[in-house]
Design a protein around this motif. Structure first.
Motif, PDB file in Angstrom:
ATOM      1  N   THR A   1      -1.284  -6.059  -1.420  1.00 28.03           N
ATOM      2  CA  THR A   1      -2.115  -6.592  -2.419  1.00 28.03           C
ATOM      3  C   THR A   1      -1.242  -7.446  -3.429  1.00 28.03           C
ATOM      4  O   THR A   1      -0.271  -7.078  -3.717  1.00 28.03           O
ATOM      5  CB  THR A   1      -3.041  -5.628  -3.207  1.00 28.03           C
ATOM      6  OG1 THR A   1      -2.190  -4.926  -4.053  1.00 28.03           O
ATOM      7  CG2 THR A   1      -3.830  -5.017  -2.181  1.00 28.03           C
TER       8      THR A   1
ATOM      9  N   HIS B   1      -3.059   2.817   5.991  1.00 27.06           N
ATOM     10  CA  HIS B   1      -2.542   1.844   6.667  1.00 27.06           C
ATOM     11  C   HIS B   1      -1.651   0.943   5.971  1.00 27.06           C
ATOM     12  O   HIS B   1      -1.708   0.807   4.631  1.00 27.06           O
ATOM     13  CB  HIS B   1      -3.695   1.082   7.499  1.00 27.06           C
ATOM     14  CG  HIS B   1      -4.745   0.457   6.596  1.00 27.06           C
ATOM     15  ND1 HIS B   1      -5.761   1.001   6.168  1.00 27.06           N
ATOM     16  CD2 HIS B   1      -4.695  -0.588   5.943  1.00 27.06           C
ATOM     17  CE1 HIS B   1      -6.478   0.192   5.181  1.00 27.06           C
ATOM     18  NE2 HIS B   1      -5.698  -0.821   5.165  1.00 27.06           N
ATOM     19  N   ARG B   2      -1.121   0.004   6.869  1.00 30.17           N
ATOM     20  CA  ARG B   2      -0.031  -0.874   6.007  1.00 30.17           C
ATOM     21  C   ARG B   2      -0.966  -2.022   5.245  1.00 30.17           C
ATOM     22  O   ARG B   2      -1.886  -2.273   5.854  1.00 30.17           O
ATOM     23  CB  ARG B   2       0.873  -1.623   7.168  1.00 30.17           C
ATOM     24  CG  ARG B   2       1.760  -0.525   7.948  1.00 30.17           C
ATOM     25  CD  ARG B   2       2.406  -1.030   8.895  1.00 30.17           C
ATOM     26  NE  ARG B   2       1.727  -1.556  10.085  1.00 30.17           N
ATOM     27  CZ  ARG B   2       2.310  -2.225  11.083  1.00 30.17           C
ATOM     28  NH1 ARG B   2       3.645  -2.493  11.096  1.00 30.17           N
ATOM     29  NH2 ARG B   2       1.584  -2.526  12.214  1.00 30.17           N
ATOM     30  N   GLY B   3      -0.333  -2.600   4.394  1.00 31.05           N
ATOM     31  CA  GLY B   3      -1.114  -3.425   3.643  1.00 31.05           C
ATOM     32  C   GLY B   3      -0.243  -3.830   2.376  1.00 31.05           C
ATOM     33  O   GLY B   3       0.461  -3.103   1.974  1.00 31.05           O
TER      34      GLY B   3
ATOM     35  N   VAL C   1      -5.377  -9.810  -0.847  1.00 35.09           N
ATOM     36  CA  VAL C   1      -5.450  -8.365  -0.030  1.00 35.09           C
ATOM     37  C   VAL C   1      -4.939  -8.850   1.581  1.00 35.09           C
ATOM     38  O   VAL C   1      -5.777  -9.922   1.953  1.00 35.09           O
ATOM     39  CB  VAL C   1      -6.694  -7.779   0.145  1.00 35.09           C
ATOM     40  CG1 VAL C   1      -6.613  -6.410   1.030  1.00 35.09           C
ATOM     41  CG2 VAL C   1      -7.240  -7.160  -1.264  1.00 35.09           C
TER      42      VAL C   1
ATOM     43  N   ASP D   1      -4.185  -6.440   4.902  1.00 34.84           N
ATOM     44  CA  ASP D   1      -4.197  -5.373   5.557  1.00 34.84           C
ATOM     45  C   ASP D   1      -3.956  -5.421   7.139  1.00 34.84           C
ATOM     46  O   ASP D   1      -4.375  -6.256   7.479  1.00 34.84           O
ATOM     47  CB  ASP D   1      -5.367  -4.442   5.138  1.00 34.84           C
ATOM     48  CG  ASP D   1      -5.255  -3.989   3.593  1.00 34.84           C
ATOM     49  OD1 ASP D   1      -4.194  -4.193   2.968  1.00 34.84           O
ATOM     50  OD2 ASP D   1      -6.526  -3.468   3.199  1.00 34.84           O
ATOM     51  N   HIS D   2      -3.420  -4.305   7.395  1.00 31.99           N
ATOM     52  CA  HIS D   2      -3.165  -4.138   8.664  1.00 31.99           C
ATOM     53  C   HIS D   2      -3.695  -2.523   9.287  1.00 31.99           C
ATOM     54  O   HIS D   2      -2.957  -1.760   9.434  1.00 31.99           O
ATOM     55  CB  HIS D   2      -1.771  -4.026   9.372  1.00 31.99           C
ATOM     56  CG  HIS D   2      -1.147  -4.426  10.584  1.00 31.99           C
ATOM     57  ND1 HIS D   2      -2.316  -4.718  11.655  1.00 31.99           N
ATOM     58  CD2 HIS D   2      -0.029  -4.561  11.189  1.00 31.99           C
ATOM     59  CE1 HIS D   2      -1.565  -4.942  12.767  1.00 31.99           C
ATOM     60  NE2 HIS D   2      -0.534  -4.989  12.528  1.00 31.99           N
ATOM     61  N   PRO D   3      -5.056  -2.421   9.168  1.00 30.76           N
ATOM     62  CA  PRO D   3      -5.842  -1.369   9.448  1.00 30.76           C
ATOM     63  C   PRO D   3      -5.362  -0.384  10.672  1.00 30.76           C
ATOM     64  O   PRO D   3      -5.452   0.958  10.712  1.00 30.76           O
ATOM     65  CB  PRO D   3      -6.960  -1.352   9.263  1.00 30.76           C
ATOM     66  CG  PRO D   3      -7.479  -2.972   9.497  1.00 30.76           C
ATOM     67  CD  PRO D   3      -6.065  -3.640   9.207  1.00 30.76           C
TER      68      PRO D   3
ATOM     69  N   ARG E   1       0.990  -1.249   0.049  1.00 32.04           N
ATOM     70  CA  ARG E   1      -0.051   0.108  -0.106  1.00 32.04           C
ATOM     71  C   ARG E   1       0.859   1.230   0.085  1.00 32.04           C
ATOM     72  O   ARG E   1       1.898   1.142   0.823  1.00 32.04           O
ATOM     73  CB  ARG E   1      -0.972   0.016   1.263  1.00 32.04           C
ATOM     74  CG  ARG E   1      -2.035  -0.609   1.077  1.00 32.04           C
ATOM     75  CD  ARG E   1      -2.936  -0.278   2.458  1.00 32.04           C
ATOM     76  NE  ARG E   1      -4.125  -0.791   2.364  1.00 32.04           N
ATOM     77  CZ  ARG E   1      -5.333  -0.269   1.797  1.00 32.04           C
ATOM     78  NH1 ARG E   1      -5.007   0.986   1.398  1.00 32.04           N
ATOM     79  NH2 ARG E   1      -6.270  -0.721   1.636  1.00 32.04           N
TER      80      ARG E   1
END
Length: 146
Positions: A18, A14-16, A77, A79-81, A10
Motif C-alpha cells: 500500500t 497475502h503479499r501486497g 493498493v 495485492d496478490h491474494p 503487507r
C-alpha cells in the motif's frame, strides 16, 4: 516512485503493498510505479504488469479528477491474494461520488477511464468503507495471472 508516496509492504496475510499519496496529479505516476514494482517483485508476466499499470493509472486519475478532495490523501493498493490473481485499488475519502462508466463521444477528451478498466480487467467495482456512515470508498479491479 514518481510522487511523494509512503510505500508499505503487507505484514500479515497475502503479499501486497500500500502507499499513501496526496490527491494530486503526481500521484498517478506513483500509482503506476507501485503496480510495476509490486508485480515485478512477484515475477508476474510483462503483459499483466502493463495492464495493471494502465488500470492503476486510470483509477488514480479518476480519484484525483472526480473526488474533489485535493487536500487529502489517497491510498494505493496492490495485492496478490493468491497465485491466480492480483487486486488493484485506490481508496479516497469521497463516498458520495460513486464511479460510473460514461458514454463519451468521439470528440470528448475524457470519460473513458472506467471503460478502459472494464475492458482490460477481469472484474472491477467499488466498496463503501466505514459501515453505516461511510467515510470513503475503494475502487478496485482484479486481474488474472497466468
Amino acid at each position: 516512485m514518481s510522487g511523494p508516496a509512503t510505500v508499505r509492504p503487507r505484514t500479515l496475510g497475502h503479499r501486497g503493498y500500500t502507499a499513501s499519496a496526496p490527491c494530486a496529479p503526481q500521484t498517478v505516476g506513483a500509482a503506476r510505479d507501485l503496480a510495476r514494482m509490486a508485480l515485478t517483485t512477484w515475477a508476474v508476466d510483462s503483459r499483466t504488469i502493463e495492464t495493471a499499470v494502465q488500470i492503476m493509472s486510470e483509477l488514480a486519475t479518476n480519484a484525483i479528477t472526480h473526488t474533489h478532495t485535493h487536500t487529502g490523501t489517497l491510498r494505493l493498493v496492490v495485492d496478490h491474494p493468491d497465485t491466480r490473481r492480483v487486486f488493484l485499488a485506490v481508496v479516497d475519502r469521497a463516498p458520495g461520488l460513486l464511479p460510473h462508466r460514461r458514454d463519451p463521444g468521439p470528440a470528448d477528451t475524457s470519460g473513458r477511464g472506467l471503460l478502459i478498466v472494464a475492458a482490460v480487467a477481469d472484474r472491477w467495482g467499488y466498496d463503501l468503507l466505514g459501515g453505516g456512515r461511510p467515510w470513503g470508498k475503494r475502487v478496485w479491479a482484479e486481474l488474472g495471472v497466468s
